[in-house]
Design a protein around this motif. Structure first.
Motif, mmCIF file in Angstrom:
data_model
loop_
_atom_site.group_PDB
_atom_site.id
_atom_site.type_symbol
_atom_site.label_atom_id
_atom_site.label_comp_id
_atom_site.label_asym_id
_atom_site.label_seq_id
_atom_site.Cartn_x
_atom_site.Cartn_y
_atom_site.Cartn_z
ATOM 1 N N CYS A 144 0.861 -1.173 0.000
ATOM 2 C CA CYS A 144 0.000 0.000 0.000
ATOM 3 C C CYS A 144 0.903 1.231 0.000
ATOM 4 C CB CYS A 144 -0.879 -0.024 1.251
ATOM 5 S SG CYS A 144 -1.861 1.467 1.470
ATOM 6 N N GLY A 176 2.090 4.890 0.822
ATOM 7 C CA GLY A 176 1.908 5.818 1.927
ATOM 8 C C GLY A 176 2.620 7.132 1.658
ATOM 9 N N ALA A 201 1.145 8.777 -1.540
ATOM 10 C CA ALA A 201 -0.266 8.473 -1.264
ATOM 11 C C ALA A 201 -1.103 9.731 -1.426
ATOM 12 C CB ALA A 201 -0.438 7.898 0.137
ATOM 13 N N ASP A 249 7.058 5.755 0.236
ATOM 14 C CA ASP A 249 6.662 5.068 1.467
ATOM 15 C C ASP A 249 5.747 3.913 1.087
ATOM 16 O OD1 ASP A 249 7.294 6.825 4.117
ATOM 17 O OD2 ASP A 249 7.001 8.117 2.368
ATOM 18 N N TRP A 259 3.544 0.563 2.836
ATOM 19 C CA TRP A 259 3.034 -0.277 3.911
ATOM 20 C C TRP A 259 2.951 -1.701 3.369
ATOM 21 C CZ3 TRP A 259 2.015 1.451 8.741
ATOM 22 C CH2 TRP A 259 1.827 2.818 8.924
ATOM 23 N N LEU A 304 -5.733 1.592 5.138
ATOM 24 C CA LEU A 304 -4.906 1.328 3.961
ATOM 25 C C LEU A 304 -5.739 0.919 2.755
ATOM 26 C CD1 LEU A 304 -1.933 -0.603 5.636
ATOM 27 C CD2 LEU A 304 -2.244 1.864 5.323
ATOM 28 N N CYS A 354 -3.691 2.905 -1.655
ATOM 29 C CA CYS A 354 -2.953 3.853 -0.829
ATOM 30 C C CYS A 354 -3.725 4.105 0.466
ATOM 31 C CB CYS A 354 -2.736 5.168 -1.590
ATOM 32 S SG CYS A 354 -4.254 5.981 -2.129
ATOM 33 N N GLU A 355 -3.146 4.915 1.318
ATOM 34 C CA GLU A 355 -3.819 5.311 2.549
ATOM 35 C C GLU A 355 -5.107 6.059 2.205
ATOM 36 O OE1 GLU A 355 0.439 6.257 4.772
ATOM 37 O OE2 GLU A 355 -0.712 7.873 3.898
ATOM 38 N N ALA A 377 -4.137 9.537 5.854
ATOM 39 C CA ALA A 377 -2.998 10.238 5.253
ATOM 40 C C ALA A 377 -2.774 11.569 5.971
ATOM 41 C CB ALA A 377 -3.231 10.453 3.756
ATOM 42 N N TRP A 388 -1.345 10.791 9.552
ATOM 43 C CA TRP A 388 0.072 10.408 9.566
ATOM 44 C C TRP A 388 1.003 11.542 9.151
ATOM 45 C CZ3 TRP A 388 -2.106 5.373 7.488
ATOM 46 C CH2 TRP A 388 -2.251 4.455 8.525
#
Length: 173
Positions: A27, A29, A33, A49, A51, A122, A135-136, A141, A144
């Motif tokens: 996924c 991030g 993302a 990034d 996940w 996610l 993605c997130e 998003a 984070w």
């Protein structure tokens, strides 16, 4: 590794294709993302990034190695569940490994002070370089990108997400 290290959309989609070929449940991030959710690249990115389930680590490393991303890039705060790999030139991949708990939530971090979050965090859908990606979700998003002093990238990303998805702008932005 002299010079700037910027991940291009083509590199990102090639990495995602390699991960899919190795059956890694990855996924996107971070900043990519954000851009995936917005459907366009809004800034340059220093890394990708990702996940992924900790149980997929072997196949994740094989997939990244197939793209030349096979060197550890030491970074302050590296942990077994969060570290950076690079290709020796431009591409850095910041890995965020999690484990699924029996109740379906995801656990990220150490057994002592890790954090849990809903698996749905996610389950976002976006586009990078014309390719659909997982993605997130927008709310996570934003979450984070907060909880620490905002960087320039955060000051760019968070307001765009909040405006597009009707999310209240967090304090400090």
């Amino acid at each position: 590794m002299a010079g700037r290290h910027l991940a291009a959309a083509e590199e990102v989609t090639a990495v995602l294709d390699a991960l899919e070929a190795h059956r890694v449940d990855a996924c996107v991030g971070g900043g990519w993302a954000v851009d995936a959710l917005l459907g366009e690249q809004t800034r340059e990115h220093s890394d990708l990034d990702l996940w992924a389930p900790a149980g997929h680590l072997e196949w994740l490393l094989r997939a990244l190695a197939s793209r030349g991303v096979d060197r550890i890039f030491p970074w302050p705060g590296d942990r077994p569940w969060n570290f950076v790999l690079h290709d020796g030139a431009r591409l850095r991949v910041d890995l965020h490994l999690y484990e699924r708990l029996p109740d379906g939530r995801l656990h990220y971090g150490s057994a002592v002070d890790g954090t849990t979050f809903p698996a749905g965090a996610l389950d976002g859908q976006g586009v990078i370089g014309g390719q659909p990606v997982r993605c997130e979700v927008p709310e996570w998003a934003v979450r984070w990108h907060t909880g620490y002093p905002p960087r320039a990238a955060d000051r760019h990303d968070v307001p765009l997400l909040c405006a597009r998805f009707g999310i209240e702008l967090p304090d400090g932005f």
